[in-house]
Design a protein around this motif. Structure first.
Motif, PDB file in Angstrom:
ATOM      1  N   GLU A  33       0.830  -1.205   0.000  1.00  0.00           N
ATOM      2  CA  GLU A  33       0.000   0.000   0.000  1.00  0.00           C
ATOM      3  C   GLU A  33       0.864   1.254   0.000  1.00  0.00           C
ATOM      4  OE1 GLU A  33      -4.152  -1.342   2.134  1.00  0.00           O
ATOM      5  OE2 GLU A  33      -2.349  -1.182   3.395  1.00  0.00           O
ATOM      6  N   TRP A  37       1.056   4.216  -3.015  1.00  0.00           N
ATOM      7  CA  TRP A  37       1.112   5.676  -2.857  1.00  0.00           C
ATOM      8  C   TRP A  37       2.280   6.251  -3.650  1.00  0.00           C
ATOM      9  CZ3 TRP A  37      -1.361   9.819  -0.497  1.00  0.00           C
ATOM     10  CH2 TRP A  37      -0.620  10.989  -0.469  1.00  0.00           C
ATOM     11  N   ILE A  70       2.556   6.432   2.390  1.00  0.00           N
ATOM     12  CA  ILE A  70       1.362   7.167   2.794  1.00  0.00           C
ATOM     13  C   ILE A  70       1.706   8.099   3.958  1.00  0.00           C
ATOM     14  CG2 ILE A  70      -0.975   6.928   3.742  1.00  0.00           C
ATOM     15  CD1 ILE A  70      -0.986   4.100   2.384  1.00  0.00           C
ATOM     16  N   ILE A 115      -6.450   3.061   0.958  1.00  0.00           N
ATOM     17  CA  ILE A 115      -5.928   3.444  -0.352  1.00  0.00           C
ATOM     18  C   ILE A 115      -6.390   2.445  -1.392  1.00  0.00           C
ATOM     19  CG2 ILE A 115      -3.724   2.177  -0.138  1.00  0.00           C
ATOM     20  CD1 ILE A 115      -2.399   4.705  -1.467  1.00  0.00           C
ATOM     21  N   ARG A 116      -6.505   2.889  -2.604  1.00  0.00           N
ATOM     22  CA  ARG A 116      -6.983   2.072  -3.717  1.00  0.00           C
ATOM     23  C   ARG A 116      -6.068   0.877  -3.976  1.00  0.00           C
ATOM     24  NH1 ARG A 116      -6.471   6.814  -7.995  1.00  0.00           N
ATOM     25  NH2 ARG A 116      -6.917   7.927  -6.060  1.00  0.00           N
ATOM     26  N   ASP A 128     -10.163   7.899  -1.932  1.00  0.00           N
ATOM     27  CA  ASP A 128      -9.295   7.226  -0.961  1.00  0.00           C
ATOM     28  C   ASP A 128      -8.314   8.254  -0.395  1.00  0.00           C
ATOM     29  OD1 ASP A 128      -7.676   7.684  -3.160  1.00  0.00           O
ATOM     30  OD2 ASP A 128      -6.719   5.721  -3.118  1.00  0.00           O
ATOM     31  N   CYS A 129      -7.328   7.784   0.378  1.00  0.00           N
ATOM     32  CA  CYS A 129      -6.407   8.739   0.985  1.00  0.00           C
ATOM     33  C   CYS A 129      -5.539   9.447  -0.050  1.00  0.00           C
ATOM     34  CB  CYS A 129      -5.555   8.068   2.065  1.00  0.00           C
ATOM     35  SG  CYS A 129      -4.345   6.869   1.475  1.00  0.00           S
ATOM     36  N   PHE A 130      -5.275   8.824  -1.191  1.00  0.00           N
ATOM     37  CA  PHE A 130      -4.486   9.525  -2.200  1.00  0.00           C
ATOM     38  C   PHE A 130      -5.278  10.687  -2.779  1.00  0.00           C
ATOM     39  CE2 PHE A 130      -2.846  10.424  -6.435  1.00  0.00           C
ATOM     40  CZ  PHE A 130      -1.531  10.700  -6.119  1.00  0.00           C
TER      41      PHE A 130
END
Length: 252
Positions: A33, A37, A70, A115-116, A128-130
């Motif tokens: 993950e 990122w 991330i 996250i994707r 998502d977080c991105f």
């Protein structure tokens, strides 16, 4: 069939928007993950040069999203808060509009705690977080945008209470999420949904089949949008000052 979007659940023991805040769980992100990122960041940062508003690139250099992997929200807030008074909190998915705009009014931005997948690198329907970090946070490092976003949060709370949630949602969508802006004669990306999407960033600027209309606040609140596919229409503001004025002003 459209996939079901992830909805955050409220903690009934906490008041207001705070009920949706969760622990980021940064330690549970896997090496894959974090690598996802890094792939997304490197690709988007290269793609957006010369294609996005200057304030985004200025903010990107201030908030430290390029540290590798991330970002941990505590470290991010230590850089963002001194700049404009904004901070980020983790949420488990999309929060209701009432809570979202109340967060903005408090100078708080919600960040998805996931996250994707690698299969979704080019396009993701659910933020998502991105999307949240890369797409939105650089603009919150700009004082004028940061102030306008807080005012827009206050407007959103008032609009929803008055039964005009659809209007404020459309204005947000056609500026902060999927807006385009003309700078020095060139059409540039503004919206976080474009900044964080490899496929749609290029399409929004280069596809001759896409309709691009001049942005006005009145036109934005009257223009529907798609949340489940790439947009067939984008609104182009005359400059960042026009966007800031629209966000800080009364709802049309």
């Amino acid at each position: 069939m459209l996939k079901t979007l992830h909805r955050a659940e409220a903690d009934p023991q906490l008041p207001g928007w705070q009920a949706y805040v969760v622990d980021q769980g940064w330690d549970r992100f896997s090496a894959e993950e974090h690598e996802t990122w890094d792939i997304l960041y490197a690709r988007q940062a290269a793609l957006l040069k010369g294609r996005i508003v200057r304030r985004f690139m200025d903010g990107l250099g201030k908030v430290g999203l390029d540290v590798g992997g991330i970002p941990e929200l505590g470290r991010l807030n230590a850089r963002l808060a001194p700049l404009t008074g904004w901070r980020c909190v983790a949420v488990a998915g999309l929060v209701p509009d009432e809570a979202f705009f109340a967060m903005l009014a408090a100078r708080v931005f919600p960040i998805g705690n996931f996250i994707r997948t690698r299969a979704e690198l080019d396009y993701l329907e659910e933020p998502d977080c991105f999307h949240d970090l890369f797409g939105h946070v650089p603009m919150l490092a700009d004082r004028a945008v940061a102030d306008a976003m807080q005012r827009f949060g206050e407007t959103g709370v008032e609009a929803i209470a008055a039964g005009h949630g659809d209007k404020v949602a459309r204005l947000y969508w056609h500026t902060i999420e999927f807006g385009l802006v003309r700078e020095e004669g060139e059409v540039c990306i503004l919206g976080a949904g474009l900044a964080s999407s490899f496929g749609e960033a290029l399409k929004s600027l280069d596809d001759p089949a896409i309709e691009r209309r001049r942005f006005t606040p009145e036109g934005a609140v009257a223009t529907p949008y798609r949340h489940d596919a790439m947009q067939p229409l984008y609104l182009v503001a005359d400059g960042m000052d026009a966007v800031v004025a629209a966000l800080a002003g009364p709802l049309p």
